[in-house]
Design an enzyme around this catalytic site. Structure first.
Site, PDB file in Angstrom:
ATOM      1  N   CYS A   1       0.863  -1.160  -0.008  1.00 15.74           N
ATOM      2  CA  CYS A   1       0.002   0.257  -0.039  1.00 15.74           C
ATOM      3  C   CYS A   1       1.000   1.303   0.040  1.00 15.74           C
ATOM      4  CB  CYS A   1      -0.976  -0.109   1.286  1.00 15.74           C
ATOM      5  SG  CYS A   1      -1.637  -1.575   1.320  1.00 15.74           S
TER       6      CYS A   1
ATOM      7  N   ARG B   1       1.339   1.639  -6.057  1.00 15.98           N
ATOM      8  CA  ARG B   1       1.564   0.721  -5.091  1.00 15.98           C
ATOM      9  C   ARG B   1       0.398  -0.031  -4.514  1.00 15.98           C
ATOM     10  NH1 ARG B   1       6.599   1.627  -2.390  1.00 15.98           N
ATOM     11  NH2 ARG B   1       5.402   0.203  -0.616  1.00 15.98           N
TER      12      ARG B   1
ATOM     13  N   TRP C   1      -4.015  -1.778  -1.239  1.00 16.32           N
ATOM     14  CA  TRP C   1      -3.859  -2.955  -2.076  1.00 16.32           C
ATOM     15  C   TRP C   1      -4.236  -3.988  -1.270  1.00 16.32           C
ATOM     16  CZ3 TRP C   1      -1.414  -7.687  -2.303  1.00 16.32           C
ATOM     17  CH2 TRP C   1      -1.553  -8.490  -3.513  1.00 16.32           C
TER      18      TRP C   1
ATOM     19  N   ASN D   1       1.201  -0.265   6.292  1.00  9.67           N
ATOM     20  CA  ASN D   1       1.505  -1.314   4.843  1.00  9.67           C
ATOM     21  C   ASN D   1       1.994  -2.287   5.419  1.00  9.67           C
ATOM     22  OD1 ASN D   1       2.613  -1.874   2.654  1.00  9.67           O
ATOM     23  ND2 ASN D   1       4.229  -0.229   2.387  1.00  9.67           N
ATOM     24  N   GLY D   2       1.750  -3.352   5.140  1.00  8.63           N
ATOM     25  CA  GLY D   2       2.413  -4.727   5.481  1.00  8.63           C
ATOM     26  C   GLY D   2       1.099  -5.701   6.044  1.00  8.63           C
TER      27      GLY D   2
ATOM     28  N   GLU E   1       8.901 -14.068 -20.800  1.00  2.31           N
ATOM     29  CA  GLU E   1       8.689 -12.722 -20.141  1.00  2.31           C
ATOM     30  C   GLU E   1       7.555 -11.990 -21.255  1.00  2.31           C
ATOM     31  OE1 GLU E   1       9.037 -10.805 -17.993  1.00  2.31           O
ATOM     32  OE2 GLU E   1       8.955  -8.820 -18.644  1.00  2.31           O
TER      33      GLU E   1
ATOM     34  N   LYS F   1       3.956 -10.559 -19.774  1.00  2.00           N
ATOM     35  CA  LYS F   1       3.679  -9.113 -20.057  1.00  2.00           C
ATOM     36  C   LYS F   1       2.110  -9.165 -20.729  1.00  2.00           C
ATOM     37  CE  LYS F   1       5.852  -7.426 -18.632  1.00  2.00           C
ATOM     38  NZ  LYS F   1       6.858  -7.147 -17.637  1.00  2.00           N
TER      39      LYS F   1
ATOM     40  N   GLU G   1      -0.498  -9.998 -18.247  1.00  3.25           N
ATOM     41  CA  GLU G   1      -0.508  -8.918 -17.085  1.00  3.25           C
ATOM     42  C   GLU G   1      -1.276  -7.769 -17.493  1.00  3.25           C
ATOM     43  OE1 GLU G   1       3.169  -7.639 -16.260  1.00  3.25           O
ATOM     44  OE2 GLU G   1       2.896  -7.148 -14.315  1.00  3.25           O
TER      45      GLU G   1
ATOM     46  N   HIS H   1       4.846 -32.483 -27.673  1.00  7.74           N
ATOM     47  CA  HIS H   1       4.825 -33.331 -26.282  1.00  7.74           C
ATOM     48  C   HIS H   1       3.443 -33.052 -25.821  1.00  7.74           C
ATOM     49  CE1 HIS H   1       8.660 -35.266 -27.081  1.00  7.74           C
ATOM     50  NE2 HIS H   1       9.238 -33.975 -27.153  1.00  7.74           N
TER      51      HIS H   1
ATOM     52  N   LYS I   1       2.485  -2.625  -8.364  1.00  2.47           N
ATOM     53  CA  LYS I   1       3.747  -2.423  -8.556  1.00  2.47           C
ATOM     54  C   LYS I   1       4.783  -3.114  -7.564  1.00  2.47           C
ATOM     55  CE  LYS I   1       6.954  -0.888 -11.080  1.00  2.47           C
ATOM     56  NZ  LYS I   1       7.280  -1.721 -12.261  1.00  2.47           N
TER      57      LYS I   1
HETATM   58  O1  M6R Z   1      10.185  -5.366  -7.660  1.00  4.89           O
HETATM   59  P1  M6R Z   1      10.569  -6.857  -8.338  1.00  4.89           P
HETATM   60  O2  M6R Z   1      11.379  -6.676  -9.476  1.00  4.89           O
HETATM   61  O3  M6R Z   1      10.888  -7.459  -7.195  1.00  4.89           O
HETATM   62  O4  M6R Z   1       9.151  -7.254  -8.624  1.00  4.89           O
HETATM   63  C1  M6R Z   1       8.991  -8.541  -8.894  1.00  4.89           C
HETATM   64  C2  M6R Z   1       7.555  -8.814  -9.585  1.00  4.89           C
HETATM   65  O5  M6R Z   1       6.696  -8.619  -8.907  1.00  4.89           O
HETATM   66  C3  M6R Z   1       7.315  -8.030 -11.049  1.00  4.89           C
HETATM   67  O6  M6R Z   1       8.548  -8.275 -11.798  1.00  4.89           O
HETATM   68  C4  M6R Z   1       6.193  -8.051 -11.601  1.00  4.89           C
HETATM   69  O7  M6R Z   1       6.072  -9.476 -12.109  1.00  4.89           O
HETATM   70  C5  M6R Z   1       5.984  -7.420 -12.673  1.00  4.89           C
HETATM   71  N1  M6R Z   1       4.756  -6.640 -12.551  1.00  4.89           N
HETATM   72  C6  M6R Z   1       5.915  -7.797 -14.038  1.00  4.89           C
HETATM   73  O8  M6R Z   1       5.673  -6.970 -15.290  1.00  4.89           O
END
Ligand code: M6R
Length: 609
Positions: free
Chosen positions: A2, A27, A74, A100-101, A482, A486, A489, A505, A604
């Site tokens: 958060c 966040r 969040w 936060n936490g 990757e 992306k 996401e 397979h 994020k």
């Molecule tokens: O801040 P970080 O690199 O540790 O975050 C890791 C993942 O949460 C982050 O890469 C996430 O997969 C991204 N949103 C992908 O685009």
């Protein structure tokens, strides 16, 4: 994950809090709220949904007080709703808290407080903190907070204000990030630097187990036991506009276009002027220590893990040391074999990812040396690792990581070459050739961005599909993973990444007329085999976009669309081939009308396990 802000000064707190929350919305953004000491009492205004909802409520009934705390949430405990939003208060509304936490022992505390007559209204763990502080309050908010945090187990960054002491704002940090902004006659708290940057560039970064007491005229730092801490202010010299959209429609697009700069900045002074060697002053391990490494573990989450897959390839191929790559949430629990001869590399854009941090601690506990690759100076990961390689990508705001990923790749190339030159596992000429190729990458990315229209057209054609596939071999497979993440996401289209040779397979059964496939074929030595796999899918009617090296004549004949990437060393192709995949995800998300920068259900920075 958060966002927290807090203000004490002589301006209208409400405006400063909302402005700070806007900078932190990445966040977490399922609800937001503020508490302001207003007209002799604590007023709390909260709203489910985006910050605009809260702004609407505050415009309708403004608060004029000059001390307050704010939060963008969040959800972890309890669904997004007005009542579950922060700030939380006790029954008398004497104490207000943003958090936060996660408080791990909140159920036991809640039961205890209920027995003592407290009534709870939310499903959150945070509400116990406001009640607990109120329960312990005897006219001194600092002491009450100190006593309360002794009872808390878990991760927390807290901002606390008390109705009876409207001249104090108390902040506490334990395993969740928190900074203090120091101004002139006004002071601030924030879970991240951008929250306070419009007002001050002088900050204290709180460490775990520390608290701060802010008044209008000063800030004092203490341990949780009450011992005074003296610390130098950290002066932030970032330009605030680097954290804004800079003319692009979305942060993600801006960040994709910032990659050439991020590559250059990350290489920066790490290459000697004659272009022959890599210099890594930040790695304190001596050459003798580097020679004792027998195995490397790369540990990270999400996109950072995908960078680690490329890193594994780089280190194994160049330095000839065996490397394992793990997702951090699995690493600790698979009883990894770690010794003093293990080098653990953790990768994290934010440097605050809970799973990655836990893996780092476990590796250190078992005696490994830990190097962090991170984008955030002063982050938890950066502070706790033995050595830090900073990626100079600059603040990344879009939830979907782009420039942070590619900067992580550059960091791996640099470290891989550094290790190689130290261990002398390759000829110096090879290292020089790789450095020359590395230096050419930023300009090559610029060229590649020029093909955005072809990617956009393809993205618009596939945007209405429900499933698609990414295929590739070797490094292309790492990049395919990757690309698939992306796309999922931000476009919410289901996709899978497959090693091309695995299709037959099982997955081939899913290929039928019109199914989109993104085929990466950038690896020279694997090209023929990959081409055969691509023909397996085109023969079954797949609609294919191929990614091939510049000058390709072969792949173009077999696929529907082709994107070519400038020629480079095979090992470096991921730093180029991922760019069209980032654009594909971006344009597909746009075509589906999604919120590109803030995809649903995601945040994020993931600071809970
Ligand atoms: O801040 P970080 O690199 O540790 O975050 C890791 C993942 O949460 C982050 O890469 C996430 O997969 C991204 N949103 C992908 O685009």
């Amino acid at each position: 994950m958060c966002g927290i802000v807090g203000y004490i000064g002589s301006s209208k707190a409400q405006d400063i809090l909302v402005e700070g929350l806007k900078k932190l919305e990445y966040r977490g953004y399922d609800s937001a709220g503020v508490a302001v000491y207003n007209g002799g009492r604590l007023e709390v205004v909260k709203a489910k949904g985006r910050l605009a909802e809260l702004e609407g409520k505050l415009e309708a009934a403004p608060l004029s007080g000059t001390i307050g705390i704010g939060h963008t949430r969040w959800a972890t405990h309890g669904k997004p709703s007005d009542v579950n939003s922060h700030p939380h208060v006790d029954n008398e509304r004497k104490i207000s808290v943003v958090h936060n936490g996660i408080i791990e022992n909140y159920i036991a505390l809640k039961e205890e407080l209920i027995e003592r007559g407290h009534r709870f209204v939310s499903e959150t763990d945070t509400e116990v903190i406001s009640h607990l502080i109120a329960d312990l309050y005897e006219g001194d908010i600092v002491r009450a907070v100190q006593a309360a945090v002794k009872r808390l187990r878990g991760a927390y960054a807290l901002g606390v204000i008390a109705e009876e002491e409207p001249d104090k704002l108390v902040a506490v940090r334990n395993a969740s990030p928190l900074i203090i902004g120091v101004g002139d006659g006004e002071n601030f708290i924030g879970s991240d630097i951008p929250a306070v940057l419009p007002h001050t560039r002088d900050i204290y970064i709180l460490k775990d187990g520390e608290m701060a007491v802010l008044t209008r005229n000063g800030v004092e730092l203490f341990t949780l036991e009450g011992n005074i801490i003296s610390r130098e202010l950290f002066h932030v010299d970032w330009d605030l506009t680097t954290a804004e959209k800079g003319g692009y429609d979305h942060f993600m697009l801006k960040e994709i276009h910032e990659q050439p700069k991020a590559y250059r900045d990350t290489m920066g002074s790490r290459i000697t002027e004659d272009g022959k060697r890599v210099v890594m002053n930040e790695v304190k391990m001596t050459a003798d220590e580097l020679r004792t490494i027998r195995h490397v573990h790369i540990v990270a989450c999400g996109t950072a893990y995908h960078a680690g897959l490329v890193g594994k390839n780089v280190i194994e191929r160049l330095a000839r040391i065996p490397v394992e790559a793990d997702v951090a949430s699995e690493y600790r629990y698979r009883a990894p074999i770690i010794s003093k001869e293990t080098l653990v590399i953790v990768v994290s854009q934010s440097g605050e990812t809970a799973d990655t941090l836990a893996a780092l601690r476990e590796a250190q506990r078992q005696g490994a040396r830990v190097i962090a690759i991170t984008n955030v100076v002063g982050s938890s990961v950066a502070r706790e690792a033995d050595d830090v390689i900073t990626t100079w990508a600059g603040p990344e705001i879009a939830v979907a990581s782009t420039k942070a990923y590619t900067s992580q790749l550059i960091a791996f190339y640099l470290f891989g070459l550094y290790l190689t030159q130290t261990l002398e596992t390759q000829e110096p000429a090879m290292i020089e050739e790789a450095i020359t190729a590395l230096r050419a990458l930023p300009e090559q990315v610029e060229t590649l961005l020029g093909q955005a229209d072809t990617v956009k057209a393809f993205a618009e054609k596939i945007a209405n599909h429900d499933d698609l596939f990414f295929i590739g071999r070797g490094l292309d497979y790492a990049v395919a993973q990757e690309g698939s993440l992306k796309l999922k996401e931000i476009s919410y289209i289901h996709s899978e990444a497959y090693a091309s040779g695995e299709l037959k397979h099982g997955t081939l059964a899913l290929i039928e007329d019109g199914v989109p496939v993104i085929a990466l074929a950038t690896q020279q030595e694997l090209f023929e085999k990959t081409l055969s796999n691509i023909k397996e899918v085109t023969a079954r009617g797949a609609y294919v976009m191929g990614i091939a090296p510049e000058g390709d004549q072969e792949l173009a004949k077999s696929v529907d669309e082709v994107i070519t990437i400038p020629r480079t060393l095979g090992l470096l192709t991921p730093a180029l081939s991922v760019v069209p995949l980032q654009l594909l995800a971006y344009y597909a998300s746009l075509a589906r009308g999604n919120d590109v920068d803030k995809p649903r259900n995601l945040a994020k920075s993931v600071t809970v396990e």
